[in-house]
Design a protein around this motif. Sequence first.
Motif, PDB file in Angstrom:
ATOM      1  N   SER A  45       0.529  -1.228   0.221  1.00 39.45           N
ATOM      2  CA  SER A  45       0.019   0.285  -0.450  1.00 39.45           C
ATOM      3  C   SER A  45       0.783   1.306   0.104  1.00 39.45           C
ATOM      4  CB  SER A  45      -0.861   0.367   1.303  1.00 39.45           C
ATOM      5  OG  SER A  45      -1.651  -0.685   0.954  1.00 39.45           O
ATOM      6  N   ILE A  46       0.342   2.697  -0.106  1.00 44.13           N
ATOM      7  CA  ILE A  46       0.862   3.679  -0.088  1.00 44.13           C
ATOM      8  C   ILE A  46      -0.095   5.156  -0.355  1.00 44.13           C
ATOM      9  CG2 ILE A  46       0.659   4.030  -2.616  1.00 44.13           C
ATOM     10  CD1 ILE A  46       3.581   4.498  -2.849  1.00 44.13           C
ATOM     11  N   LEU A  47       0.442   5.984   0.538  1.00 38.25           N
ATOM     12  CA  LEU A  47      -0.634   6.887   0.411  1.00 38.25           C
ATOM     13  C   LEU A  47      -0.225   8.157  -1.120  1.00 38.25           C
ATOM     14  CD1 LEU A  47      -0.883   8.213   3.957  1.00 38.25           C
ATOM     15  CD2 LEU A  47      -2.335   7.509   3.003  1.00 38.25           C
ATOM     16  N   ILE A  48      -1.156   8.043  -1.749  1.00 37.29           N
ATOM     17  CA  ILE A  48      -0.957   8.969  -3.606  1.00 37.29           C
ATOM     18  C   ILE A  48      -1.972  10.658  -2.849  1.00 37.29           C
ATOM     19  CG2 ILE A  48      -2.028   9.339  -4.533  1.00 37.29           C
ATOM     20  CD1 ILE A  48      -1.358   6.282  -5.658  1.00 37.29           C
ATOM     21  N   ASN A  49      -1.064  11.174  -2.857  1.00 32.95           N
ATOM     22  CA  ASN A  49      -1.540  13.283  -2.499  1.00 32.95           C
ATOM     23  C   ASN A  49      -2.792  13.418  -3.553  1.00 32.95           C
ATOM     24  OD1 ASN A  49      -3.112  15.244  -1.251  1.00 32.95           O
ATOM     25  ND2 ASN A  49      -0.311  16.302  -1.969  1.00 32.95           N
ATOM     26  N   ARG A  50      -3.136  12.650  -4.387  1.00 33.16           N
ATOM     27  CA  ARG A  50      -4.457  12.790  -5.275  1.00 33.16           C
ATOM     28  C   ARG A  50      -5.960  12.542  -5.336  1.00 33.16           C
ATOM     29  NH1 ARG A  50      -1.959  16.676  -5.949  1.00 33.16           N
ATOM     30  NH2 ARG A  50      -0.750  16.861  -7.313  1.00 33.16           N
ATOM     31  N   PRO A  51      -7.186  12.851  -5.661  1.00 30.77           N
ATOM     32  CA  PRO A  51      -8.428  12.508  -5.239  1.00 30.77           C
ATOM     33  C   PRO A  51      -8.704  10.829  -5.920  1.00 30.77           C
ATOM     34  CG  PRO A  51      -8.606  14.404  -6.157  1.00 30.77           C
ATOM     35  CD  PRO A  51      -7.391  14.384  -6.327  1.00 30.77           C
ATOM     36  N   ALA A  52      -9.359  10.521  -5.284  1.00 32.52           N
ATOM     37  CA  ALA A  52      -9.714   9.032  -5.756  1.00 32.52           C
ATOM     38  C   ALA A  52     -10.165   8.571  -7.111  1.00 32.52           C
ATOM     39  CB  ALA A  52     -10.823   8.465  -5.135  1.00 32.52           C
ATOM     40  N   SER A  53     -10.380  10.385  -7.919  1.00 37.36           N
ATOM     41  CA  SER A  53     -10.560  10.383  -8.961  1.00 37.36           C
ATOM     42  C   SER A  53      -9.367   9.580 -10.718  1.00 37.36           C
ATOM     43  CB  SER A  53     -11.748  11.088  -9.686  1.00 37.36           C
ATOM     44  OG  SER A  53     -11.057  12.713  -9.547  1.00 37.36           O
ATOM     45  N   THR A  54      -8.462  10.800  -9.663  1.00 37.64           N
ATOM     46  CA  THR A  54      -7.253  10.651 -10.623  1.00 37.64           C
ATOM     47  C   THR A  54      -6.761   9.270 -10.230  1.00 37.64           C
ATOM     48  OG1 THR A  54      -6.947  13.338  -9.858  1.00 37.64           O
ATOM     49  CG2 THR A  54      -5.585  11.636 -10.455  1.00 37.64           C
ATOM     50  N   VAL A  55      -6.487   8.886  -9.383  1.00 38.96           N
ATOM     51  CA  VAL A  55      -5.693   7.687  -9.247  1.00 38.96           C
ATOM     52  C   VAL A  55      -7.506   6.282  -9.506  1.00 38.96           C
ATOM     53  CG1 VAL A  55      -5.125   5.977  -8.021  1.00 38.96           C
ATOM     54  CG2 VAL A  55      -4.872   7.686  -6.600  1.00 38.96           C
ATOM     55  N   PHE A  56      -7.734   6.230 -10.037  1.00 37.09           N
ATOM     56  CA  PHE A  56      -8.731   5.676 -10.658  1.00 37.09           C
ATOM     57  C   PHE A  56      -8.421   5.374 -12.275  1.00 37.09           C
ATOM     58  CE2 PHE A  56     -12.926   4.279 -12.496  1.00 37.09           C
ATOM     59  CZ  PHE A  56     -12.879   2.989 -12.415  1.00 37.09           C
ATOM     60  N   VAL A  57      -8.551   6.553 -13.053  1.00 38.52           N
ATOM     61  CA  VAL A  57      -8.660   7.001 -14.418  1.00 38.52           C
ATOM     62  C   VAL A  57      -6.864   6.273 -14.381  1.00 38.52           C
ATOM     63  CG1 VAL A  57      -8.167   8.634 -16.292  1.00 38.52           C
ATOM     64  CG2 VAL A  57     -10.092   8.477 -14.563  1.00 38.52           C
ATOM     65  N   ARG A 139      -9.064   9.345   1.297  1.00 41.24           N
ATOM     66  CA  ARG A 139      -9.448   9.766   2.791  1.00 41.24           C
ATOM     67  C   ARG A 139      -9.844  11.413   2.443  1.00 41.24           C
ATOM     68  NH1 ARG A 139      -4.839   6.641   6.012  1.00 41.24           N
ATOM     69  NH2 ARG A 139      -5.756   4.115   6.102  1.00 41.24           N
ATOM     70  N   PRO A 140      -9.539  11.982   3.769  1.00 41.40           N
ATOM     71  CA  PRO A 140     -10.379  13.173   3.251  1.00 41.40           C
ATOM     72  C   PRO A 140      -8.677  14.037   2.458  1.00 41.40           C
ATOM     73  CG  PRO A 140     -10.722  12.808   5.472  1.00 41.40           C
ATOM     74  CD  PRO A 140      -9.543  11.652   5.457  1.00 41.40           C
ATOM     75  N   ALA A 141      -7.688  13.643   2.692  1.00 44.08           N
ATOM     76  CA  ALA A 141      -6.695  14.296   2.637  1.00 44.08           C
ATOM     77  C   ALA A 141      -5.773  13.606   1.255  1.00 44.08           C
ATOM     78  CB  ALA A 141      -5.488  14.941   3.346  1.00 44.08           C
ATOM     79  N   ASP A 142      -5.648  12.257   1.630  1.00 41.96           N
ATOM     80  CA  ASP A 142      -5.082  11.676   0.059  1.00 41.96           C
ATOM     81  C   ASP A 142      -6.067  10.108   0.310  1.00 41.96           C
ATOM     82  OD1 ASP A 142      -4.884  10.246   2.718  1.00 41.96           O
ATOM     83  OD2 ASP A 142      -2.711  11.123   2.670  1.00 41.96           O
ATOM     84  N   VAL A 143      -5.179   9.562  -0.871  1.00 42.95           N
ATOM     85  CA  VAL A 143      -5.766   7.953  -1.072  1.00 42.95           C
ATOM     86  C   VAL A 143      -4.951   7.348  -1.064  1.00 42.95           C
ATOM     87  CG1 VAL A 143      -5.862   6.584  -2.953  1.00 42.95           C
ATOM     88  CG2 VAL A 143      -7.489   9.089  -2.822  1.00 42.95           C
ATOM     89  N   LEU A 144      -5.529   5.646   0.130  1.00 39.93           N
ATOM     90  CA  LEU A 144      -4.954   4.728   0.741  1.00 39.93           C
ATOM     91  C   LEU A 144      -4.661   3.933  -0.704  1.00 39.93           C
ATOM     92  CD1 LEU A 144      -2.718   3.329   2.181  1.00 39.93           C
ATOM     93  CD2 LEU A 144      -5.153   1.916   3.392  1.00 39.93           C
ATOM     94  N   LEU A 145      -4.540   3.698  -1.620  1.00 38.06           N
ATOM     95  CA  LEU A 145      -3.528   2.813  -2.578  1.00 38.06           C
ATOM     96  C   LEU A 145      -3.105   1.407  -1.862  1.00 38.06           C
ATOM     97  CD1 LEU A 145      -4.810   2.108  -5.060  1.00 38.06           C
ATOM     98  CD2 LEU A 145      -2.119   2.897  -6.110  1.00 38.06           C
ATOM     99  N   LEU A 184       4.250   1.006  -6.805  1.00 39.80           N
ATOM    100  CA  LEU A 184       3.380   2.010  -5.851  1.00 39.80           C
ATOM    101  C   LEU A 184       3.975   3.694  -5.706  1.00 39.80           C
ATOM    102  CD1 LEU A 184       1.806  -0.400  -3.520  1.00 39.80           C
ATOM    103  CD2 LEU A 184       0.692   1.024  -5.157  1.00 39.80           C
ATOM    104  N   ALA A 185       5.459   3.338  -5.713  1.00 45.29           N
ATOM    105  CA  ALA A 185       6.430   4.671  -5.789  1.00 45.29           C
ATOM    106  C   ALA A 185       6.235   5.373  -6.533  1.00 45.29           C
ATOM    107  CB  ALA A 185       7.685   4.078  -5.533  1.00 45.29           C
ATOM    108  N   ASN A 186       6.654   4.444  -8.432  1.00 47.65           N
ATOM    109  CA  ASN A 186       6.343   5.486  -9.620  1.00 47.65           C
ATOM    110  C   ASN A 186       4.997   5.634  -9.447  1.00 47.65           C
ATOM    111  OD1 ASN A 186       9.349   4.631  -9.708  1.00 47.65           O
ATOM    112  ND2 ASN A 186       8.832   2.776 -10.813  1.00 47.65           N
ATOM    113  N   LEU A 187       4.051   5.156  -8.998  1.00 47.40           N
ATOM    114  CA  LEU A 187       2.717   5.463  -9.510  1.00 47.40           C
ATOM    115  C   LEU A 187       2.214   7.060  -8.692  1.00 47.40           C
ATOM    116  CD1 LEU A 187      -0.152   4.908 -11.358  1.00 47.40           C
ATOM    117  CD2 LEU A 187      -0.696   3.612  -9.297  1.00 47.40           C
TER     118      LEU A 187
END
Length: 361
Positions: A45-57, A139-145, A184-187
């Motif tokens: 897992s990793i935390l990404i500071n972007r909306p879930a919509s961005t990660v999903f697409v 999450r409120p501030a980021d996404v847990l992927l 995940l780090a690259n993503l």
Amino acid sequence: RQALNQPGFIVIIMFNKVIYTIVIAIFIFIVIGLFLPSNVSVERSILINRPASTVFVLLNSFRTFRAWSPLAMRDPDAEYVFSGPATGVGARLDWRGDPRQVGNGWQEIIESAPFKRISMQLDFENQGRAVSYFNIEDRPADVLLTWGFEADLVEGHGFFGSLLARYFGLFFDQWIGTDYEQGLANLKAYAESLPATDFAGLDAEILRVEPVDILYIPTGDRPVEGDVGASLAAAYQEISTIMQENSIEMLSAPIAITRSWDAHNYQIDAAIPVISADIPLNGNVRAGRSPSGTAVRVVHKGPYENMGSSYEQLSAYMAVNGLEEGRVSWEQYISDPAQTPPSELITHIYFLIGEEPAGQP
């Protein structure tokens, strides 16, 4: 006693001991192997500071996988073939590469739950099949992927092949986990290089727009500080007068074609699609064709002055989807503002994709 001390007899005893040791070792190997897990599961897992919509697409297609996938980075010379739909269930990627690196195989999206989960079937040819998945927790501030891997180690193998696979399964977490951590780090780096605007609620569609006849008035270079709405209203009134004088029917709702826009000036054509533009013209009115080509269309509901947020979301949507903004955009005013409350107004916003012809009048 003399016979027991003969070299040949000693050799036989030693040989028998070796055989017994091998048999016992094989027995222990089989017994332990039978108790080892027949399935393997790996997660990172990793935390990404972007909306879930961005990660999903980014994950719901294979358009951008070369920018972050450890598979692509391990063998840059591998060949890839894309098939099926561009996004979602059925999107497929086949690869052929160095057997020592990535080998041959394919993966296909089999589950796509917007902004929450994506699952893929993996096939490594002679090495078996597996399922890979992404769980997206907003999450409120980021996404847990979370990137996961599941495989049945014994499927398609014989008895001894299954035993060996169970033992190999002990190392899967290290082998696959290392790749997943790097991927995940690259993503994360790639996603966080894109706009941070959340476009989850954006009503967007990619479609092919055909040209139609229009009557239009070009505004020329106008200062941004000017009243754009007033200029458009006056232009539509002039066009409508010409249409009434010549009994020209309106084909669809009025449009405003943005030819250019910067911090200081804009060029917008006020246009009305018509059944036919073959009429004598005077004043500022001209005849032409509307923009055409592949475009992204967004449905905006609400006051015109609030369309800035829709444009911001559209821009983020195109960036994340890897779509290049074309040279022309336009708005189509579906609702009549004289008869519709501002909160109920419907406007369609179009952006041409790439460098396709803009349909200059």
